[in-house]
Design an enzyme around this catalytic site. Structure first.
Site, PDB file in Angstrom:
ATOM      1  N   ASP A  20       5.916 -29.617 -20.165  1.00  0.00           N
ATOM      2  CA  ASP A  20       7.285 -29.197 -20.493  1.00  0.00           C
ATOM      3  C   ASP A  20       7.276 -27.972 -21.390  1.00  0.00           C
ATOM      4  O   ASP A  20       8.161 -27.118 -21.304  1.00  0.00           O
ATOM      5  CB  ASP A  20       8.035 -30.349 -21.184  1.00  0.00           C
ATOM      6  CG  ASP A  20       9.539 -30.229 -21.040  1.00  0.00           C
ATOM      7  OD1 ASP A  20       9.999 -29.279 -20.373  1.00  0.00           O
ATOM      8  OD2 ASP A  20      10.265 -31.065 -21.594  1.00  0.00           O
ATOM      9  N   CYS A 244      13.713 -24.748 -21.365  1.00  0.00           N
ATOM     10  CA  CYS A 244      13.886 -25.097 -19.957  1.00  0.00           C
ATOM     11  C   CYS A 244      14.316 -23.852 -19.209  1.00  0.00           C
ATOM     12  O   CYS A 244      15.287 -23.200 -19.584  1.00  0.00           O
ATOM     13  CB  CYS A 244      14.922 -26.199 -19.777  1.00  0.00           C
ATOM     14  SG  CYS A 244      15.218 -26.552 -18.026  1.00  0.00           S
ATOM     15  N   ASN A 253      10.830 -29.082 -26.915  1.00  0.00           N
ATOM     16  CA  ASN A 253      10.972 -30.496 -27.268  1.00  0.00           C
ATOM     17  C   ASN A 253      10.813 -30.639 -28.764  1.00  0.00           C
ATOM     18  O   ASN A 253      10.277 -29.769 -29.444  1.00  0.00           O
ATOM     19  CB  ASN A 253       9.844 -31.312 -26.624  1.00  0.00           C
ATOM     20  CG  ASN A 253       9.896 -31.267 -25.128  1.00  0.00           C
ATOM     21  OD1 ASN A 253       9.396 -30.335 -24.531  1.00  0.00           O
ATOM     22  ND2 ASN A 253      10.498 -32.256 -24.527  1.00  0.00           N
TER      23      ASN A 253
HETATM   24  P1  HMG Z   1      13.519 -24.752  -2.602  1.00  0.00           P
HETATM   25  O1  HMG Z   1      13.385 -23.274  -2.819  1.00  0.00           O
HETATM   26  O2  HMG Z   1      14.888 -25.311  -2.625  1.00  0.00           O
HETATM   27  O3  HMG Z   1      12.902 -25.303  -1.252  1.00  0.00           O
HETATM   28  O4  HMG Z   1      12.633 -25.509  -3.685  1.00  0.00           O
HETATM   29  P2  HMG Z   1      11.733 -24.923  -0.308  1.00  0.00           P
HETATM   30  O5  HMG Z   1      11.339 -26.232   0.272  1.00  0.00           O
HETATM   31  O6  HMG Z   1      12.226 -23.826   0.583  1.00  0.00           O
HETATM   32  O7  HMG Z   1      10.504 -24.377  -1.146  1.00  0.00           O
HETATM   33  C1  HMG Z   1      10.416 -23.066  -1.693  1.00  0.00           C
HETATM   34  C2  HMG Z   1       8.955 -22.601  -1.703  1.00  0.00           C
HETATM   35  O8  HMG Z   1       8.166 -23.494  -2.483  1.00  0.00           O
HETATM   36  C3  HMG Z   1       8.311 -22.599  -0.326  1.00  0.00           C
HETATM   37  O9  HMG Z   1       7.321 -21.594  -0.350  1.00  0.00           O
HETATM   38  C4  HMG Z   1       7.612 -23.942  -0.280  1.00  0.00           C
HETATM   39  O10 HMG Z   1       6.525 -23.952   0.597  1.00  0.00           O
HETATM   40  C5  HMG Z   1       7.133 -24.090  -1.698  1.00  0.00           C
HETATM   41  P3  HMG Z   1       7.551 -20.159   0.323  1.00  0.00           P
HETATM   42  O11 HMG Z   1       7.853 -20.452   1.756  1.00  0.00           O
HETATM   43  O12 HMG Z   1       8.706 -19.548  -0.378  1.00  0.00           O
HETATM   44  O13 HMG Z   1       6.270 -19.430   0.098  1.00  0.00           O
HETATM   45  N1  HMG Z   1       6.985 -25.485  -2.152  1.00  0.00           N
HETATM   46  C6  HMG Z   1       5.967 -25.904  -2.913  1.00  0.00           C
HETATM   47  N2  HMG Z   1       4.878 -25.274  -3.386  1.00  0.00           N
HETATM   48  C7  HMG Z   1       4.030 -26.011  -4.133  1.00  0.00           C
HETATM   49  N3  HMG Z   1       4.246 -27.316  -4.452  1.00  0.00           N
HETATM   50  C8  HMG Z   1       5.321 -27.954  -3.985  1.00  0.00           C
HETATM   51  C9  HMG Z   1       6.235 -27.242  -3.189  1.00  0.00           C
HETATM   52  N4  HMG Z   1       7.389 -27.584  -2.596  1.00  0.00           N
HETATM   53  C10 HMG Z   1       7.842 -26.488  -1.967  1.00  0.00           C
HETATM   54  N5  HMG Z   1       5.522 -29.223  -4.329  1.00  0.00           N
HETATM   55  C11 HMG Z   1      11.767 -27.337  -4.971  1.00  0.00           C
HETATM   56  C12 HMG Z   1      12.754 -26.899  -3.904  1.00  0.00           C
HETATM   57  C13 HMG Z   1      12.086 -28.756  -5.377  1.00  0.00           C
HETATM   58  C14 HMG Z   1      10.350 -27.252  -4.365  1.00  0.00           C
HETATM   59  C15 HMG Z   1      11.891 -26.380  -6.167  1.00  0.00           C
HETATM   60  O14 HMG Z   1      13.215 -26.374  -6.566  1.00  0.00           O
HETATM   61  C16 HMG Z   1      11.007 -26.780  -7.336  1.00  0.00           C
HETATM   62  O15 HMG Z   1       9.774 -26.773  -7.259  1.00  0.00           O
HETATM   63  N6  HMG Z   1      11.656 -27.086  -8.471  1.00  0.00           N
HETATM   64  C17 HMG Z   1      10.935 -27.451  -9.669  1.00  0.00           C
HETATM   65  C18 HMG Z   1      11.746 -27.032 -10.819  1.00  0.00           C
HETATM   66  C19 HMG Z   1      11.025 -27.398 -12.090  1.00  0.00           C
HETATM   67  O16 HMG Z   1       9.818 -27.623 -12.110  1.00  0.00           O
HETATM   68  N7  HMG Z   1      11.805 -27.470 -13.175  1.00  0.00           N
HETATM   69  C20 HMG Z   1      11.295 -27.801 -14.426  1.00  0.00           C
HETATM   70  C21 HMG Z   1      10.890 -29.234 -14.511  1.00  0.00           C
HETATM   71  S1  HMG Z   1      12.206 -30.329 -14.892  1.00  0.00           S
HETATM   72  C22 HMG Z   1      12.211 -30.377 -16.593  1.00  0.00           C
HETATM   73  O17 HMG Z   1      11.509 -29.645 -17.223  1.00  0.00           O
HETATM   74  C23 HMG Z   1      13.091 -31.362 -17.240  1.00  0.00           C
HETATM   75  C24 HMG Z   1      12.356 -32.486 -17.957  1.00  0.00           C
HETATM   76  O18 HMG Z   1      11.493 -31.966 -18.968  1.00  0.00           O
HETATM   77  C25 HMG Z   1      13.378 -33.399 -18.623  1.00  0.00           C
HETATM   78  C26 HMG Z   1      14.420 -32.612 -19.432  1.00  0.00           C
HETATM   79  O19 HMG Z   1      14.132 -32.119 -20.520  1.00  0.00           O
HETATM   80  O20 HMG Z   1      15.538 -32.523 -18.903  1.00  0.00           O
HETATM   81  C27 HMG Z   1      11.526 -33.316 -16.985  1.00  0.00           C
HETATM   82 MG    MG Z   2      12.201 -31.381 -21.045  1.00  0.00          MG
END
Ligand code: HMG
Ligand code: MG
Length: 310
Positions: A20, A244, A253
């Site tokens: 995070d 974030c 955090n």
């Molecule tokens: P998308 O753009 O809607 O969908 O992403 P997509 O399926 O078209 O994927 C885009 C690209 O990512 C494609 O590649 C996929 O192949 C690739 P391109 O064709 O452009 O070259 N791809 C992947 N690559 C590696 N690993 C994978 C993967 N999946 C797709 N698993 C998606 C949808 C969900 C993938 C994207 O929105 C994503 O990865 N989001 C993550 C966001 C994130 O990590 N946010 C931070 C974490 S949450 C957080 O911090 C909160 C937390 O701490 C709690 C809090 O404090 O609130 C937990």
């Molecule tokens: Mg967080």
């Protein structure tokens, strides 16, 4: 020993800095630095270090080397190395990398879900069904994280009932535990208790954790409020790393050193060595070229420097 009554005597602190915290760093960080950070934190005694995220590198470039990191860390017996996964593809990678626990994530706010994972809350849970099945088959623990449980940067207020509803969805999905996350750090102690009171109706508090960001300086007070009603697991980030990428202005955090200082001061047992965490915080702050955001971390280092020069 604490004069506060009814606090849990043992508290689990989940160290989320390597995931995070670092996910929010814009400049690339050397893999070796990340590996050393994870190893130092495990050695400090954390039972769970959130080390990696198998997400799209287009969305979060800093986590792109997660597979390599998981392959190269020296693993300490007794530590679970957890990883965030957004879909089945991420899950495959997390399993191949030997994650001991995987974290799926949604939000209590529709507006935030769209910005963070590009879909609705319901769609995000449906997307996680294959992930949950894979976790069950592999015998890997599944944790659900609920963002914006105390407020949303786009939608504003979030009702405790909305958080309880998403908690229920996470339970139905098969999550072993759920994290109540104050992504933008807006929550205050009464609101924290109200949310946990609502979520405790669908999941025992023993299976929930408080994940508080410290944007408004409320995180420690929020931990104490949650402890008072029986929550005994909290997330924190060494040196207060983080923010974030999809919540503008959100800081890191709650700093792990600050949390441990308070918990140990209350006489509560964590199994974590604060001095080693202070060293890990100094290590990563030096590597990032800036001061630690942990007040206890800075104060303890100053105290040590003072003692050394006497
Ligand atoms: P998308 O753009 O809607 O969908 O992403 P997509 O399926 O078209 O994927 C885009 C690209 O990512 C494609 O590649 C996929 O192949 C690739 P391109 O064709 O452009 O070259 N791809 C992947 N690559 C590696 N690993 C994978 C993967 N999946 C797709 N698993 C998606 C949808 C969900 C993938 C994207 O929105 C994503 O990865 N989001 C993550 C966001 C994130 O990590 N946010 C931070 C974490 S949450 C957080 O911090 C909160 C937390 O701490 C709690 C809090 O404090 O609130 C937990
Ligand atoms: Mg967080």
């Amino acid at each position: 020993m604490s004069t506060l009554k009814h606090l849990p005597t043992r508290v689990e602190v989940v160290e989320v800095g390597p995931r995070d915290g670092l996910q929010n760093e814009a400049a690339p960080i050397a893999l070796q630095t990340k590996i050393e950070l994870v190893e130092r934190l495990a050695a400090a005694g954390f039972a769970n270090v959130e080390a990696a995220a198998f997400v799209s590198p287009r969305w979060v470039p800093q986590m792109a080397d997660s597979a390599e990191l998981m392959a190269r860390i020296a693993r300490r017996p007794g530590t679970v190395y957890s990883a965030l996964v957004p879909n089945a593809r991420g899950m495959e990678a997390a399993l191949a990398a030997g994650a001991g626990e995987v974290v799926v994530f949604s939000a209590a706010s529709e507006a935030f879900a769209q910005r963070n994972i590009n879909c609705s809350i319901a769609e995000s849970i449906a997307r996680f069904e294959p992930v949950a099945a894979m976790a069950r088959d592999a015998g890997v623990k599944l944790r659900g994280s609920i963002s914006c449980a105390l407020g949303c940067p786009y939608q504003g207020e979030v009702q405790p009932a909305a958080v309880a509803e998403v908690t229920q969805r996470m339970v139905d999905l098969g999550c072993d535990s759920v994290d109540i996350a104050d992504t933008i750090g807006v929550g205050t102690p009464g609101a924290v208790q109200a949310v946990f009171e609502a979520t405790s109706r669908v999941l025992p508090l023993a299976r929930q954790a408080g994940h508080f960001h410290d944007t408004y300086g409320q995180a420690l007070a929020n931990v104490l409020a949650a402890l008072e009603i029986g929550v005994a697991r909290f997330h924190a980030s060494v040196a207060g790393l983080g923010g974030c990428p999809y919540a503008k202005g959100a800081t890191g955090n709650l700093a792990t050193e600050d949390l441990l200082y308070m918990l140990h001061g209350l006489g509560l047992h964590t199994g974590v060595d604060l001095d080693s965490v202070v060293d890990a915080g100094a290590f990563i702050s030096d590597a990032l070229g800036r001061a630690s955001h942990s007040r206890a971390g800075r104060a303890l280092r100053l105290r040590r420097a003072g003692a050394a020069s006497e």
